[in-house]
Design an enzyme around this catalytic site. Structure first.
Site, PDB file in Angstrom:
ATOM      1  CG  HIS A  26     -32.899 -18.507  -1.109  1.00  0.00           C
ATOM      2  ND1 HIS A  26     -32.835 -17.601  -2.156  1.00  0.00           N
ATOM      3  CD2 HIS A  26     -32.420 -19.672  -1.606  1.00  0.00           C
ATOM      4  CE1 HIS A  26     -32.337 -18.195  -3.226  1.00  0.00           C
ATOM      5  NE2 HIS A  26     -32.070 -19.461  -2.914  1.00  0.00           N
ATOM      6  CG  HIS A  28     -31.617 -24.591  -2.552  1.00  0.00           C
ATOM      7  ND1 HIS A  28     -32.601 -24.750  -3.496  1.00  0.00           N
ATOM      8  CD2 HIS A  28     -31.201 -23.304  -2.657  1.00  0.00           C
ATOM      9  CE1 HIS A  28     -32.749 -23.615  -4.158  1.00  0.00           C
ATOM     10  NE2 HIS A  28     -31.925 -22.710  -3.672  1.00  0.00           N
ATOM     11  CG  HIS A 206     -34.153 -19.818  -7.289  1.00  0.00           C
ATOM     12  ND1 HIS A 206     -34.977 -20.395  -6.372  1.00  0.00           N
ATOM     13  CD2 HIS A 206     -32.876 -19.969  -6.811  1.00  0.00           C
ATOM     14  CE1 HIS A 206     -34.235 -20.885  -5.383  1.00  0.00           C
ATOM     15  NE2 HIS A 206     -32.965 -20.642  -5.626  1.00  0.00           N
ATOM     16  CD  GLU A 209     -28.732 -18.061  -8.650  1.00  0.00           C
ATOM     17  OE1 GLU A 209     -29.652 -18.772  -9.116  1.00  0.00           O
ATOM     18  OE2 GLU A 209     -27.843 -18.512  -7.884  1.00  0.00           O
ATOM     19  CG  ASP A 287     -28.596 -20.177  -2.761  1.00  0.00           C
ATOM     20  OD1 ASP A 287     -29.666 -20.805  -2.876  1.00  0.00           O
ATOM     21  OD2 ASP A 287     -27.979 -19.724  -3.746  1.00  0.00           O
ATOM     22  CG  ASP A 288     -27.316 -24.282  -2.485  1.00  0.00           C
ATOM     23  OD1 ASP A 288     -28.124 -25.214  -2.370  1.00  0.00           O
ATOM     24  OD2 ASP A 288     -27.459 -23.351  -3.298  1.00  0.00           O
TER      25      ASP A 288
HETATM   26  N1  ADE Z   1     -30.521 -24.958  -6.467  1.00  0.00           N
HETATM   27  C1  ADE Z   1     -29.731 -24.891  -5.388  1.00  0.00           C
HETATM   28  N2  ADE Z   1     -29.166 -23.685  -5.298  1.00  0.00           N
HETATM   29  C2  ADE Z   1     -29.608 -22.961  -6.345  1.00  0.00           C
HETATM   30  C3  ADE Z   1     -29.383 -21.639  -6.800  1.00  0.00           C
HETATM   31  N3  ADE Z   1     -28.570 -20.783  -6.167  1.00  0.00           N
HETATM   32  N4  ADE Z   1     -29.985 -21.246  -7.937  1.00  0.00           N
HETATM   33  C4  ADE Z   1     -30.781 -22.089  -8.597  1.00  0.00           C
HETATM   34  N5  ADE Z   1     -31.024 -23.333  -8.211  1.00  0.00           N
HETATM   35  C5  ADE Z   1     -30.443 -23.766  -7.094  1.00  0.00           C
HETATM   36 ZN    ZN Z   2     -31.383 -20.843  -4.244  1.00  0.00          ZN
END
Ligand code: ADE
Ligand code: ZN
Length: 349
Positions: A26, A28, A206, A209, A287-288
């Site tokens: 996971h 992005h 997703h 969350e 994630d990011d």
């Molecule tokens: N796009 C990038 N990160 C995300 C996240 N945590 N939740 C939903 N969309 C995303």
């Molecule tokens: Zn994500």
């Protein structure tokens, strides 16, 4: 021979977590764009940014919820124009991944963020794919791509996106669903996921969350996904937890992301231990990472530092789950699990 967890001291965990083989499921790829690379690409491509420099951009990374992050994340991605830019972004992540002991990564990408600005689908996919190929050759890291649909846009747009990507069908392994969760239930994307399944693509989404447990149920029932990304709100529904545990549906949990986006106030309050105790197949992910304070090893180390109830057994389980939840052939998966077992056995005293 079983691993003797009692003989591995907890204080061996930081080094073991850093060096052990692991998969990331996971991430992005647009969320791995560091401010330095954003400014470098902005200059290379003549793109104007709303921030005077790297420090000012970093200072803006104070998020209150998912949407407050997404606004700045999509703005950051606007510097990506050429195939080389997509390559450079993915290559930078894959080099960091190799340093973290990641042997396999499944990378999310958001093509609509780019095609909406007039970038060709082929430019995006070819650039990312070439970085994946080079990672295998030069870093020994296996990497594959998962195309995500932006859920704040229409299903019609998602269907057109999938059609535009099908000429490159061999260059990605699955589809996902991301962006603003609240108000955009999975059911909105029933047709496009059916079309993706008919193409033999893996499906993830997703869910849970910020959205309710019903969104996780919708992703399972209607989109027929194989994994849930995040899924932390599943604990609100005991029936759903029982279902996820029985079917061993993986949850790709992202601890630092959840704190940065205010899903949990602190890491110490994260429900990851409860998810594991409920018998769920949880993995840890970044994630990011450029926006949320760290890559995979930083997530793992911070999580184990903040949650002393997690021990060596849980560390092994999380890393093992990363392979079990991955979309790789069983023989390859088993080789990586053997390597993981060897790393844990070597830490016994
Ligand atoms: N796009 C990038 N990160 C995300 C996240 N945590 N939740 C939903 N969309 C995303
Ligand atoms: Zn994500």
């Amino acid at each position: 021979m079983p691993i003797d967890f009692a003989r591995i001291p907890r204080d061996a965990l930081p080094a073991l977590l850093r060096s052990a083989p692991k998969a990331e499921l996971h991430i992005h790829i647009e969320g791995s764009l560091e401010p330095e690379l954003i400014f470098q690409l902005a200059q290379r491509n003549g793109v104007a940014l709303a921030y005077p420099g790297v420090e000012a951009l970093r200072a803006a990374y104070a998020f209150t919820d998912l949407q407050s992050f997404l606004d700045i994340y999509y703005a950051g991605a606007s510097v990506l124009i050429h195939e080389q830019d997509f390559f450079d972004m993915a290559w930078a992540y894959l080099e960091r991944a190799a340093a973290d002991g990641i042997v396999h990564a499944e990378l999310f990408f958001d093509p609509q963020t780019h095609t909406a600005r007039g970038i060709e689908m082929g430019t995006v996919i070819r650039g990312l794919h070439q970085a994946c190929e080079r990672a295998q050759q030069q870093l020994g890291v296996s990497a594959s791509l998962i195309l995500c649909f932006l859920r704040h846009l229409s299903e019609e747009d998602a269907l057109a996106t999938l059609e535009a990507a099908l000429p490159f069908r061999q260059l990605f392994v699955g589809v996902g669903l991301d962006s603003s969760e609240r108000g955009h239930p999975p059911e909105k994307f029933a047709h496009v996921f059916a079309r993706a399944r008919a193409q033999g693509l893996h499906c993830v989404a997703h869910a849970g969350e910020e959205g309710p447990p019903a969104y996780i149920e919708g992703a399972l029932d209607v989109l027929q996904v194989q994994r849930i990304d995040h899924g932390v709100r599943s604990l609100e529904s005991p029936a759903l937890v029982a279902r996820l545990a029985a079917a061993r549906v993986p949850l790709t949990v992202c601890p630092l992301s959840n704190v940065k986006l205010c899903v949990f106030k602190t890491l110490a309050e994260h429900n990851l231990p409860a998810l594991l105790n409920a018998g769920l197949c949880v993995t840890v992910n970044s994630d990011d990472p450029a926006y949320f304070g760290g890559y995979l090893n930083t997530n793992l180390l911070a999580t184990f530092e903040a949650l002393p109830q997690l021990g060596v057994r849980e560390a092994y389980q999380l890393l093992r789950n990363s392979f079990e939840a991955s979309f790789v052939p069983p023989a390859q998966r088993d080789r990586w699990i053997d390597a993981l077992d060897t790393a844990f056995r070597a830490a016994a005293v």
